[in-house]
Motif scaffolding. Structure first.
Motif, PDB file in Angstrom:
ATOM      1  N   TRP A  83       0.410  -1.080  -0.119  1.00  0.00           N
ATOM      2  CA  TRP A  83       0.046   0.315  -0.217  1.00  0.00           C
ATOM      3  C   TRP A  83       0.944   1.289  -0.190  1.00  0.00           C
ATOM      4  O   TRP A  83       0.812   2.454  -0.440  1.00  0.00           O
ATOM      5  N   ASN A  89      -4.544   3.845  -4.146  1.00  0.00           N
ATOM      6  CA  ASN A  89      -4.515   2.930  -4.363  1.00  0.00           C
ATOM      7  C   ASN A  89      -6.157   2.725  -4.494  1.00  0.00           C
ATOM      8  O   ASN A  89      -6.989   2.699  -3.746  1.00  0.00           O
ATOM      9  N   PHE A  92      -8.239  -2.608  -5.703  1.00  0.00           N
ATOM     10  CA  PHE A  92      -8.486  -4.343  -5.006  1.00  0.00           C
ATOM     11  C   PHE A  92      -9.774  -4.563  -5.438  1.00  0.00           C
ATOM     12  O   PHE A  92     -10.633  -4.076  -6.113  1.00  0.00           O
ATOM     13  N   TRP A 113      -4.480  -7.134  -3.324  1.00  0.00           N
ATOM     14  CA  TRP A 113      -3.902  -5.890  -3.994  1.00  0.00           C
ATOM     15  C   TRP A 113      -4.036  -6.322  -5.031  1.00  0.00           C
ATOM     16  O   TRP A 113      -3.583  -7.261  -5.576  1.00  0.00           O
ATOM     17  N   SER A 120     -12.483  -0.774  -8.019  1.00  0.00           N
ATOM     18  CA  SER A 120     -12.247  -1.943  -6.914  1.00  0.00           C
ATOM     19  C   SER A 120     -13.391  -3.153  -7.306  1.00  0.00           C
ATOM     20  O   SER A 120     -14.634  -2.201  -7.971  1.00  0.00           O
TER      21      SER A 120
END
Length: 216
Positions: A83, A89, A92, A113, A120
């Motif tokens: 991270w 980020n 995911f 990840w 996501s």
């Protein structure tokens, strides 16, 4: 072409130039199995896999990021350093195992990840359909088929540094994607080859050298 080898992943990755692989999909040890037998894990030798259930070190991740353009790394919540590689980020991935919340000692989901700049996503697939495992951390073929459909494209070179049960190899073969993978355990490597042959009876398997298997 599916190329799988019985060797250490650092040895494998050392042979490839920078960013050779388009996408690495890996499921390294989380460092958590060396605890209590749970559910379907009863048939696995705790002493045996406690020897390999060791989180990869910084050198592994540095090499993984060197040889691959993008990465999907299962157990991302156990690897805090991932991270820190980006201030943002985003992409995911969650595998919703459809596990009853009343089973307090079972995770209801697993997290991966991802380096991909995508929204996501959640894949819902019952862990109870993932039976007859040959490896304690075996992921369903259906999960990997979904990942390849969502994040890979024809012509991509895929890397798997922890072959395990070989389910990603099966998914790559079905998707007609090139895969290079390795497994350090000779026992799991042989079981993975047997599973690939059983699930894909039409494949042609050759052994050009010891510890190397080509699947066409």
């Amino acid at each position: 072409m599916i190329t799988i080898s019985n060797e250490d992943n650092m040895t494998l990755m050392s042979r490839y130039p920078d960013q050779y692989f388009d996408l690495a999909i890996v499921d390294p040890p989380y460092g958590i199995l060396n605890k209590t037998k749970r559910g379907g894990d009863y048939k696995f030798n705790m002493k045996e896999y406690s020897q390999w259930d060791i989180k990869p070190n910084q050198a592994y991740f540095d090499e993984l990021f060197r040889v691959s353009k993008n990465q999907i790394i299962w157990g991302g919540n156990y690897f805090g350093e991932l991270w820190l590689r980006s201030e943002y980020n985003k992409g995911f991935i969650i595998w919703d195992k459809n596990q009853p919340e009343t089973l307090n000692n079972f995770a209801m989901a697993e997290m991966a990840w991802s380096s991909l700049d995508k929204p996501s996503k959640i894949f819902r697939f019952s862990v109870r359909k993932n039976r007859n495992k040959i490896h304690p951390t075996q992921k369903p073929i259906e999960l990997y088929q979904w990942l390849l459909k969502m994040y890979a494209k024809q012509g991509d070179k895929i890397l798997d540094t922890h072959l395990g049960s070989g389910t990603l190899a099966i998914a790559c073969y079905i998707a007609k994607l090139e895969l290079t993978a390795c497994e350090i355990s000779e026992n799991y490597f042989q079981q993975a080859v047997e599973k690939i042959q059983a699930d894909l009876p039409e494949v042609s398997i050759s052994y050009p050298q010891s510890g190397l298997c080509l699947i066409k």
